[in-house]
Design an enzyme around this catalytic site. Structure first.
Site, mmCIF file in Angstrom:
data_model
loop_
_atom_site.group_PDB
_atom_site.id
_atom_site.type_symbol
_atom_site.label_atom_id
_atom_site.label_comp_id
_atom_site.label_asym_id
_atom_site.label_seq_id
_atom_site.Cartn_x
_atom_site.Cartn_y
_atom_site.Cartn_z
ATOM 1 N N SER A 1 -5.025 -22.809 47.375
ATOM 2 C CA SER A 1 -5.167 -22.517 48.800
ATOM 3 C C SER A 1 -6.331 -23.246 49.457
ATOM 4 O O SER A 1 -6.508 -23.146 50.675
ATOM 5 C CB SER A 1 -5.329 -21.012 49.005
ATOM 6 O OG SER A 1 -6.496 -20.530 48.370
ATOM 7 N N LYS B 1 -8.537 -12.302 52.932
ATOM 8 C CA LYS B 1 -9.184 -13.514 53.460
ATOM 9 C C LYS B 1 -9.580 -13.338 54.917
ATOM 10 O O LYS B 1 -10.657 -13.782 55.341
ATOM 11 C CB LYS B 1 -8.248 -14.702 53.293
ATOM 12 C CG LYS B 1 -8.020 -15.111 51.836
ATOM 13 C CD LYS B 1 -7.032 -16.253 51.727
ATOM 14 C CE LYS B 1 -6.817 -16.676 50.273
ATOM 15 N NZ LYS B 1 -5.857 -17.783 50.145
ATOM 16 N N GLY C 1 -9.717 3.104 46.006
ATOM 17 C CA GLY C 1 -9.148 4.445 46.019
ATOM 18 C C GLY C 1 -7.807 4.575 45.334
ATOM 19 O O GLY C 1 -7.084 5.536 45.604
ATOM 20 N N LYS C 2 -7.469 3.664 44.432
ATOM 21 C CA LYS C 2 -6.144 3.713 43.799
ATOM 22 C C LYS C 2 -6.011 4.947 42.905
ATOM 23 O O LYS C 2 -5.052 5.711 43.019
ATOM 24 C CB LYS C 2 -5.912 2.431 42.984
ATOM 25 C CG LYS C 2 -5.955 1.147 43.791
ATOM 26 C CD LYS C 2 -5.625 -0.052 42.953
ATOM 27 C CE LYS C 2 -6.633 -0.287 41.840
ATOM 28 N NZ LYS C 2 -7.981 -0.552 42.342
ATOM 29 N N THR C 3 -6.957 5.130 42.007
ATOM 30 C CA THR C 3 -6.863 6.271 41.094
ATOM 31 C C THR C 3 -7.037 7.587 41.832
ATOM 32 O O THR C 3 -6.316 8.564 41.580
ATOM 33 C CB THR C 3 -7.926 6.142 39.986
ATOM 34 O OG1 THR C 3 -7.745 4.894 39.302
ATOM 35 C CG2 THR C 3 -7.806 7.279 38.985
ATOM 36 N N GLY D 1 -4.585 -3.500 43.886
ATOM 37 C CA GLY D 1 -5.661 -3.837 44.806
ATOM 38 C C GLY D 1 -6.991 -3.964 44.106
ATOM 39 O O GLY D 1 -7.126 -3.709 42.907
ATOM 40 N N PRO D 2 -8.045 -4.364 44.853
ATOM 41 C CA PRO D 2 -9.373 -4.563 44.271
ATOM 42 C C PRO D 2 -9.978 -3.252 43.789
ATOM 43 O O PRO D 2 -9.519 -2.166 44.144
ATOM 44 C CB PRO D 2 -10.186 -5.144 45.449
ATOM 45 C CG PRO D 2 -9.183 -5.567 46.460
ATOM 46 C CD PRO D 2 -7.995 -4.689 46.288
ATOM 47 N N PRO D 3 -11.027 -3.334 42.962
ATOM 48 C CA PRO D 3 -11.693 -2.116 42.489
ATOM 49 C C PRO D 3 -12.340 -1.351 43.643
ATOM 50 O O PRO D 3 -12.788 -1.940 44.630
ATOM 51 C CB PRO D 3 -12.756 -2.639 41.516
ATOM 52 C CG PRO D 3 -12.324 -4.015 41.156
ATOM 53 C CD PRO D 3 -11.586 -4.545 42.337
ATOM 54 N N GLY D 4 -12.376 -0.039 43.511
ATOM 55 C CA GLY D 4 -13.086 0.789 44.471
ATOM 56 C C GLY D 4 -12.349 1.068 45.751
ATOM 57 O O GLY D 4 -12.946 1.584 46.698
#
Length: 787
Positions: free
Chosen positions: A686, A729, A368-370, A363-366
């Site tokens: 797209s 999107k 909450g993955k880590t 997913g995108p940065p920020g």
């Protein structure tokens, strides 16, 4: 009393300088440094008088100060100062003195401001010239000194020549003692012997002792040279020390640690293969010479192997409700990943032998993955280790170096296991999509074994050269995009996608998590700073543009800093922020309101694009002018996007009559397609339906609805193909005030993954052909798109 009897000539008080480790003999000159305050005072007093002073050795050369007469020898030398050299900027001085007579210190006359002593000047009688015994002692001294010069390598030709030219035994004894190396206590013995014949005999005995020492040094050197494998200075010195200790019968100064290693291996209860390997290495260590480089390598290997948790593990917390509460307390939303962790625990509860899991949080940065990975470790009660893979180019960083290399260490995976202290930790492999590769190997290829549940039970690190079971490790990898992850590596992981947060989710996260956290960090309480929902929404919409909440937290931190400064400076006691009051704290808004709508326009179409930081609104502007059929594409477009524009042109030419377009437009019209924000690179298929709709609108003069956005790939036959990033999107469409979103029909199943709030706020139209898109987006006179 014989002819060598001593007589007392006079009494006198002299300034006194205590010497450390050196002695001065009558008739000899010596240069030494004077730096102690009392000694400098005595030197100055001598220079103001007749330049005579008394030099006597300290009993303890390491002592900095003289406490009394007991700290000094009784016999010294009355000397005359010949020269004093003082260096500008330094307190000490370099002094040249010449010994006059021996002296006996009867007492200390004064201690301040400098030492002075009452001295009895001693004069020893010279031996009778031509005496047979004196001549014999002098010749013996000459022979011993000649052997000493040959053995030590010193240039003593002048000393030997002066000895042959003198018949004074006392002078020869003093001259030899002053010229060669002797310990300070031995020189003091010579100084205290006032009878010349006995003094020279003493010097001869000391010379024989020095010759014995030189012989021992040569034998030690020869024996050491036989045992040396490499001509290294450190080993040479250590071997010399070892041989000296053996000759003296002393115990070795180092400890044989092989037994300690054997005991440590026995206590560790290691797997059979590991124990056998370590015992073999301990056997090799026992055969190594002390201080060898190979011994140091083996010790490092044994130390690291004993620190690896071969059999140590932690017990999982299998209470799913407790884990759910722990995860909810740390993170808002993220239901998919939380559900997946609870499923894993449920399976572990029913099947305790279940092997580890490999998840990829994408997913995108920020978003909450880590942090969710760290929360999973805490909730499950497991140890945690984090490895940042961003920018790693060397395959050895993952698998380690062979221990034969200088400075070799285990790879990052085994180092993480070692630091965690458990064989079943949660291991976070951060930024796995940013691995590099060069001539040193491909790190992603080294991860293939570690991240394969069918292989990682026998993972071998190059440094350890022993199998380690990684099957119980809970691997969690994070990535911003799957495009740069090798397919073979991606296939081994279960991908869990993290979409960007909606504005309402960001509001809840900021209100319940970020604001309390930053208030505590900046020393504020809930009464000193309050931010209502309106102000928080304004921060989200006007001061940040992201899928995650990292920039949002930075803006909240900025508000906390300004509030803390205002309270400390006495400007106010508390602050309550509402919408419209943020400019004082955060400055002018960074982003304008993206909301669209209003009157329909010809040739302007709202497209939707996916970026690594989330979804974005991507407008397409099409202009048609009289010309010769040129097609102009601007806006920093990639090759795929340019191909989409040519495909749309071909479709329109093939269906010009059906679309109401002049058939010869490609001959007599110039068309310009532009995507604003030209500095931002844009690519991907797209935007095909967006470009086609803009071209039809510009060529027919039919305006496009401004409350409609679209996404989809177009083919030459007018089919609309599926796209990715639908969740991001649609969020971008909602932020921009769009009411209707046109999506490919094949993406309809993906609507289930869209946030319920977004799904409820938007009207979705599925299209399998371009005709459906045009009917929904164009404001034709027949009213197809009027409602």
């Amino acid at each position: 009393m014989d002819t060598e009897a001593t007589t007392v000539s006079r009494y006198q008080v002299f300034p006194l300088i205590p010497l450390r480790g050196i002695s001065v003999f009558p008739g000899m000159r010596l240069i030494f440094d004077v730096d102690r305050e009392e000694s400098l005072g005595a030197l100055n007093a001598a220079m103001e008088g007749d330049q005579t002073l008394f030099l006597v050795a300290q009993r303890d050369p390491s002592a900095d100060n003289v406490g009394g007469a007991d700290d000094l020898f009784k016999i010294g030398t009355v000397s005359r100062v010949h020269q004093v050299l003082r260096v500008p900027g330094e307190e000490g001085a370099k002094v040249m003195v010449e010994g006059i007579d021996r002296g006996y210190m009867s007492r200390l006359a004064a201690a301040k401001p400098y030492l002075s002593a009452q001295v009895e000047v001693l004069q020893s009688e010279t031996s009778p010239r031509g005496a047979v015994k004196a001549e014999a002692l002098i010749r013996q001294c000459y022979g011993l000194l000649e052997k000493y010069a040959q053995g030590s390598g010193l240039e003593l030709d002048d000393v030997l020549r002066d000895i042959l030219g003198s018949s004074d035994a006392g002078y020869v004894a003093d001259y030899v003692t002053q010229s060669i190396y002797m310990r300070y206590d031995q020189k003091q013995m010579v100084l205290e012997e006032l009878r010349p014949m006995r003094r020279l005999a003493l010097v001869n005995r000391l010379l024989r002792w020095e010759l014995d020492i030189l012989d021992m040094e040569h034998s030690i050197h020869e024996e050491t040279a036989k045992n040396m494998k490499r001509a290294q200075r450190e080993m040479f010195l250590r071997e010399q020390l070892r041989t000296i200790q053996a000759e003296l019968g002393e115990e070795e100064s180092y400890t044989d640690d092989t037994e300690e290693y054997r005991a440590a291996v026995a206590r560790a209860k290691l797997p059979k293969e590991v124990s056998a390997k370590l015992y073999k290495e301990i056997g090799r260590l026992a055969k190594q010479p002390f201080g060898s480089a190979e011994a140091a390598v083996i010790r490092t290997y044994l130390d690291i192997c004993l620190e690896i948790p071969w059999e140590r593990s932690t017990e999982d917390n299998l209470d799913t409700e407790a884990v759910r509460r722990a995860l909810d307390a740390d993170h808002f939303g993220l239901e998919k990943i939380k559900k997946r962790v609870l499923e894993y625990l449920a399976v572990r509860k029913l099947a305790p032998d279940q092997k580890g899991t490999i998840l990829c949080l994408l997913g995108p940065p920020g978003t909450g993955k880590t942090s969710i990975a760290l929360s999973i470790a805490r909730a499950m009660g497991r140890k945690m280790c984090r490895i940042s893979l961003g920018g790693i180019h060397d395959e050895a960083e993952i698998r380690g170096h062979r221990k034969t290399y200088v400075g070799a260490m285990p790879g990052r995976i085994m180092t993480g296991i070692q630091q965690a202290g458990s064989r079943n930790p949660v291991m976070v492999l951060d930024e796995i999509d940013k691995l590099g590769s060069d001539y040193r190997g491909d790190p992603s290829a080294a991860l293939l074994e570690a991240l394969d549940p069918e292989q990682n039970s026998q993972f071998r690190d190059h440094f350890l050269e022993l199998p380690f079971d990684l099957s119980e490790v809970f691997f969690i990898t994070t990535a911003n995009t799957a495009d740069t992850i090798p397919p073979a590596l991606l296939d081994r992981m279960e991908v869990v996608e993290f979409a960007g947060y909606t504005d309402e989710e960001k509001l809840a996260i900021a209100r319940d998590h970020l604001l309390p956290k930053q208030r505590k960090k900046h020393g504020l309480n809930g009464n000193q700073l309050r931010i209502n929902d309106g102000a928080m929404r304004e921060i989200i919409a006007r001061y940040t543009r992201e899928s995650g909440v990292r920039l949002l937290e930075q803006q909240i931190a900025a508000v906390c800093r300004k509030t803390a400064a205002g309270i400390v400076e006495g400007q106010f006691k508390s602050k309550y922020l509402r919408a419209g009051s943020l400019e004082e704290f955060l400055g002018p808004a960074k982003y304008r309101d993206q909301r669209t709508g209003g009157q329909a326009e010809v040739g302007l179409v709202h497209g939707l694009a996916w970026t690594r930081v989330g979804g974005e609104m991507l407008d397409a502007e099409v202009g048609v002018m009289d010309g010769s059929g040129k097609l102009e594409l601007t806006g920093n477009l990639g090759d795929v996007m340019k191909e989409s524009a040519h495909a749309a042109m071909s479709y329109i030419r093939a269906h010009a009559a059906e679309l109401g377009v002049e058939p010869a437009f490609y001959k007599n019209k110039d068309i310009h397609i532009h995507f604003p924000e030209g500095a931002v690179p844009k690519d991907g298929p797209s935007a095909g339906v967006t470009i086609c709709t803009g071209l039809v609108s510009a060529l027919t003069g039919v305006p496009v609805r401004q409350d409609v956005a679209m996404t989809g790939e177009i083919t030459l036959r007018g089919r609309v193909l599926p796209i990715g990033g639908l969740r991001e999107k649609t969020m971008a469409a909602l932020r921009a005030g769009i009411h209707t979103v046109i999506i490919p029909a094949e993406n309809e199943p993906d609507l289930a993954d869209i946030d319920p709030a977004v799904r409820a706020a938007l009207n979705f139209i599925t299209a399998s052909r371009v005709e459906t898109v045009l009917d929904a987006a164009l404001c034709r006179e027949d009213g197809h798109a009027e409602d």
